[in-house]
Write an enzyme that holds these catalytic residues in place. Structure first.
Site, PDB file in Angstrom:
ATOM      1  N   SER A 184       0.837  -1.182   0.000  1.00 41.79           N
ATOM      2  CA  SER A 184       0.000   0.000   0.000  1.00 41.79           C
ATOM      3  C   SER A 184       0.885   1.250   0.000  1.00 41.79           C
ATOM      4  CB  SER A 184      -0.934  -0.054   1.207  1.00 41.79           C
ATOM      5  OG  SER A 184      -2.106   0.641   0.945  1.00 41.79           O
ATOM      6  N   ASP A 437      -8.463  -5.566  -6.206  1.00 41.67           N
ATOM      7  CA  ASP A 437      -8.089  -4.432  -5.375  1.00 41.67           C
ATOM      8  C   ASP A 437      -8.356  -3.110  -6.088  1.00 41.67           C
ATOM      9  OD1 ASP A 437      -6.993  -2.732  -3.513  1.00 41.67           O
ATOM     10  OD2 ASP A 437      -4.912  -3.257  -3.949  1.00 41.67           O
ATOM     11  N   HIS A 462      -6.324  -6.576  -1.691  1.00 48.63           N
ATOM     12  CA  HIS A 462      -5.236  -5.666  -1.328  1.00 48.63           C
ATOM     13  C   HIS A 462      -4.030  -6.431  -0.790  1.00 48.63           C
ATOM     14  CE1 HIS A 462      -3.922  -1.613  -0.949  1.00 48.63           C
ATOM     15  NE2 HIS A 462      -3.872  -1.584   0.362  1.00 48.63           N
TER      16      HIS A 462
END
Length: 513
Positions: A184, A437, A462
């Site tokens: 991320s 995602d 994710h």
């Protein structure tokens, strides 16, 4: 206009965070109070192997790029060296993102699973202003003056300085090749660390890293299109009924009895009382669907909330109505779907619209970053996505940031400082993205060169590849991890060959002298 501005800011902030996460802001009382929404929890790995590490603190400069502020702070980092092969064994370095580093350490099973095979040392470095790494202690968030050193550039310099110090001070680490790993926002930092400090790290794994989710790089609506696609593929009429639910909420909430019904139907901790509460409620639902797209894992997990395997499929079982369904029946289905996310365990007595997950990340810190250099445009149109139409309005967003922090964002700075899409001159970076995602909308999803490679995981949410392996993992993520490990080995081999060549050259020079 004020309400619209707040709504725009709330929607932007609700999805402007990655993870393992990003943190979210709610739209209520934006100028006086910030409520964390998309906050991570401290993971419970009851079925995972125990992990052991030591905790250390390193004196970092508060400002790496100026000379007036010469203070330092204690940066926390975690080290696991049980399997480190000396001399010069590799170091896998996790570039911490917006939260407590122990959470990331516990949540990045991939690193723990490959460490013995690589004979590596693991280092998890905490990002400044998060966890215990507070440059000004309890005053770090007191005002914008103290927050001024919260930037990705300063954080990257922290990582580079820490790595160099470790290699200089640890016995047998002088020539250890270092690979950056992150997910991320942490994945963005890993990629940028390799770009900015190629002398410090030999390669990077940037998992679910939306390095292109910035103005002018990708369409602002692509993020929510992917969220919608996840629901469309998981059940008949699922996305269509969520799309219809917004008007149904508007209609039902137009009366006092309707507000009461909604409050009771959704088991809300705080009853809806007015139009502002309804805006908050709808944003909370929107964030709920976004979060579910991020954590649509093939097995039971507790990443944001305790959830069943393939949670969107479970949600969509409550939303399979045809277009003639009455509004109250439709909203009953929506309430049951929401409770899959918020009350899968049956332990919640009521649902709190001020949060969408339990806390372990720094929402205020990320909001400041989003209001300075991490400007990630988001928009919806209600046609190609299942949400109410909302344009991206930079001026409105900037005005809210100014009201909150007394600063205004630099919309194009990330593209300027990190190169935007012009990154072909760099090397040795893996960009992994999951097809489920929504953050893949701003990620690198195609190979740029032989050493700037994209690994797509069609059935992955994710940064699924960074999680511990599971018997229910789809073949695509198993393949992705194997390929990532292959690149790690290549980078380590390249680095050792370069080091050996340099040593041999120096010996020859010394001999000839």
């Amino acid at each position: 206009m004020a309400t619209n501005r707040a709504q725009i800011f709330g929607r932007f902030a609700a999805v402007c965070l990655i993870l393992l996460c990003f943190a979210c802001l709610h739209v209520t009382a934006l100028k006086s109070q910030l409520t964390p929404l998309l906050q991570r929890r401290l993971l419970r790995y009851s079925s995972e192997p125990p992990i052991r590490y030591e905790t250390f603190y390193f004196d970092q400069k508060i400002d790496h790029f100026g000379f007036l502020e010469d203070g330092t702070f204690k940066q926390r980092y975690l080290v696991a060296d049980k399997h480190w092969q000396q001399p010069d064994g590799p170091i896998l370095f996790y570039t911490g993102n917006e939260g407590d580093i122990t959470w990331f350490c516990n949540n990045t099973g991939f690193m723990w699973e490959v460490v013995e095979e690589l004979g590596a040392m693991l280092v998890f470095a905490e990002h400044r202003y998060y966890g215990e790494s507070l440059p000004f202690g309890q005053d770090s968030y007191s005002d914008s003056k103290h927050l001024n050193y919260l930037t990705s550039e300063q954080a990257l310099a922290d990582f580079a300085v820490l790595i160099q110090n470790l290699k200089e001070t640890l016995p047998w680490a002088q020539h250890s090749p270092v690979i950056a790993i992150g997910g991320s926002y942490g994945g963005m930092l890993s990629a940028w660390l390799r770009m900015k400090y190629p002398n410090v790290v030999v390669g990077a794994l940037a998992a679910s890293a939306p390095i292109w989710q910035f103005p002018g790089m990708v369409p602002c609506g692509d993020f929510h299109k992917i969220v919608t696609q996840d629901f469309a593929r998981s059940g008949s009429n699922c996305d269509a009924n969520i799309r219809r639910s917004w008007e149904a909420i508007n209609n039902v909430s137009s009366t006092a009895s309707g507000l009461q019904w909604l409050s009771e139907e959704f088991s809300l901790c705080s009853p809806l009382k007015n139009k502002i509460d309804v805006i908050i409620f709808k944003n909370w639902l929107q964030e709920t669907w976004v979060n579910m797209a991020m954590v649509d894992y093939p097995y039971e997990a507790s990443f944001l909330q305790p959830l069943p395997r393939w949670p969107i499929q479970v949600v969509c079982k409550y939303l399979g109505f045809d277009s003639t369904v009455p509004e109250y029946q439709l909203l009953h289905g929506v309430s049951q779907a929401a409770k899959v996310y918020y009350n899968y365990t049956g332990s919640s007595s009521c649902l709190n619209t001020s949060q969408t997950a339990t806390s372990s990340l720094g929402a205020l810190g990320w909001t400041y970053q989003a209001c300075t250099e991490m400007v990630m445009p988001m928009c919806t149109n209600g046609v190609q996505d299942m949400f109410e139409p909302e344009e991206w309005n930079f001026q409105a967003f900037s005005d809210e940031c100014n009201a909150m922090f007394g600063i205004r964002p630099r919309a194009d700075w990330a593209g300027t400082v990190y190169g935007g899409k012009e990154i072909t001159s760099h090397s040795n970076i893996i960009f992994s993205n999951g097809g489920l995602d929504p953050w893949s909308a701003g990620g690198v999803t195609h190979n740029i060169s032989d050493s700037l490679v994209s690994i797509m995981i069609p059935d992955g949410a994710h940064h699924l590849d960074l999680r511990y392996s599971n018997n229910l993992d789809p073949p695509s993520v198993r393949t992705a991890r194997a390929l990532e490990l292959k690149y790690f080995r290549e980078w380590i081999k390249q680095a050792r060959e370069t080091t050996e060549a340099a040593v041999t050259k120096n010996r020859k020079l010394q001999t000839s002298a």
